[in-house]
Design an enzyme around this catalytic site. Sequence first.
Site, PDB file in Angstrom:
ATOM      1  N   ASP A  60       5.762   4.535   5.209  1.00  0.00           N
ATOM      2  CA  ASP A  60       6.647   3.531   5.806  1.00  0.00           C
ATOM      3  C   ASP A  60       6.671   2.226   5.004  1.00  0.00           C
ATOM      4  OD1 ASP A  60       3.928   3.365   6.799  1.00  0.00           O
ATOM      5  OD2 ASP A  60       4.606   1.863   8.230  1.00  0.00           O
ATOM      6  N   HIS A  61       6.016   2.211   3.844  1.00  0.00           N
ATOM      7  CA  HIS A  61       6.045   1.028   2.967  1.00  0.00           C
ATOM      8  C   HIS A  61       6.610   1.342   1.586  1.00  0.00           C
ATOM      9  CE1 HIS A  61       3.675  -1.426   5.837  1.00  0.00           C
ATOM     10  NE2 HIS A  61       3.399  -0.211   6.264  1.00  0.00           N
TER      11      HIS A  61
ATOM     12  N   HIS B 123       4.736  -4.950  10.131  1.00  0.00           N
ATOM     13  CA  HIS B 123       5.290  -4.369  11.372  1.00  0.00           C
ATOM     14  C   HIS B 123       5.547  -5.434  12.434  1.00  0.00           C
ATOM     15  CE1 HIS B 123       4.600   0.005  10.602  1.00  0.00           C
ATOM     16  NE2 HIS B 123       3.678  -0.464   9.779  1.00  0.00           N
TER      17      HIS B 123
ATOM     18  N   HIS C 153       1.341   3.898   2.019  1.00  0.00           N
ATOM     19  CA  HIS C 153       1.857   4.631   3.182  1.00  0.00           C
ATOM     20  C   HIS C 153       3.373   4.773   3.138  1.00  0.00           C
ATOM     21  CE1 HIS C 153      -1.919   3.943   5.878  1.00  0.00           C
ATOM     22  NE2 HIS C 153      -2.010   5.017   5.128  1.00  0.00           N
TER      23      HIS C 153
ATOM     24  N   ASP D 249      -0.146  -4.017   6.109  1.00  0.00           N
ATOM     25  CA  ASP D 249      -0.769  -3.548   7.349  1.00  0.00           C
ATOM     26  C   ASP D 249      -2.224  -3.997   7.455  1.00  0.00           C
ATOM     27  OD1 ASP D 249       1.616  -2.344   7.881  1.00  0.00           O
ATOM     28  OD2 ASP D 249       0.898  -0.282   7.758  1.00  0.00           O
TER      29      ASP D 249
ATOM     30  N   HIS E 225       0.842  -1.202   0.000  1.00  0.00           N
ATOM     31  CA  HIS E 225       0.000   0.000   0.000  1.00  0.00           C
ATOM     32  C   HIS E 225       0.871   1.243   0.000  1.00  0.00           C
ATOM     33  CE1 HIS E 225       0.751  -0.661   4.286  1.00  0.00           C
ATOM     34  NE2 HIS E 225       0.223   0.509   4.599  1.00  0.00           N
TER      35      HIS E 225
ATOM     36  N   HIS F  72      -7.517  -0.964   5.671  1.00  0.00           N
ATOM     37  CA  HIS F  72      -6.463  -0.091   6.203  1.00  0.00           C
ATOM     38  C   HIS F  72      -6.299   1.118   5.270  1.00  0.00           C
ATOM     39  CE1 HIS F  72      -2.751   0.986   8.262  1.00  0.00           C
ATOM     40  NE2 HIS F  72      -2.102   0.981   7.117  1.00  0.00           N
TER      41      HIS F  72
HETATM   42 FE    FE Z   1       2.735   0.625   8.114  1.00  0.00          FE
HETATM   43 ZN    ZN Z   2       0.064   1.453   6.618  1.00  0.00          ZN
END
Ligand code: FE
Ligand code: ZN
Length: 253
Positions: free
Chosen positions: A58-59, A169, A56, A131, A54, A112
Amino acid sequence: MKVIILKCLSDNYSYIIYNENTLIAAVIDPSEADPIINEIKKNNLKLNYILNTHHHFDHVGGNSKLKKKYNCKIAGYEKDEYRIPNIDIKLKNNQKWKNELFNCEIMHIPGHTSGHISIYVKEINALFTGDTLFSLGCGRIFEGTYNQMFNSLNKLKKFPRNTKIYCGHEYTKNNSDFCLSIDKKNLKLINKIKKISEKIKNGEPTIPSTLGEELECNIFLRSDNTEIQNQLGINSGDAIETFTKLRELKDNF
Ligand code: FE
Ligand code: ZN
């Protein structure tokens, strides 16, 4: 084929998968570029693909730098083409995608985010869940509805029990505390927590889990369980109502 688990940022996981003979590699959810670059160098790999579950930060944080350095192709969900930086390959729901490294199956699993996907890599029987499904937990609902998240998790439940689960995570400890606070008598959960604690003590990742273990221990996959429903005071027997309640409780846990 091998999987390298890489800790990124504070609690993210990125995964490199590669073929030991050809040294061709792909990375899933590169949170940042540098840990990936180090690992690529160390093992002499050839990074051909980036896959994003996805959009985001942090990905996808490492996308641009990695693409510039290795000229690799970036794959993500077709409808997130404007949110996934430098996307080249637009993946569809239920698509089977074969390349020189692996065969995979894509599923659209919103909740999410609206464009979240899971990636099942056949050769290693591994499901990358980003996530959406965590070990002993599930993602927060940011863009979707409780119904969507519930349905997405139900789709993931249909994979074989021995499927390895690689999530986005390291939230397993906190998730396990939440599961145990409600599902107090679940012996399988209590056993899994022992294994998890051992791994954490040794500084090892608690990932991968297996779908079988998650089905037995992850409370978010067990909202049809009567004991859990009783614990929450839900009399309707409605699994979606139970799931919604669990997700709301976890948001404030
Ligand atoms: Fe994340
Ligand atoms: Zn995420």
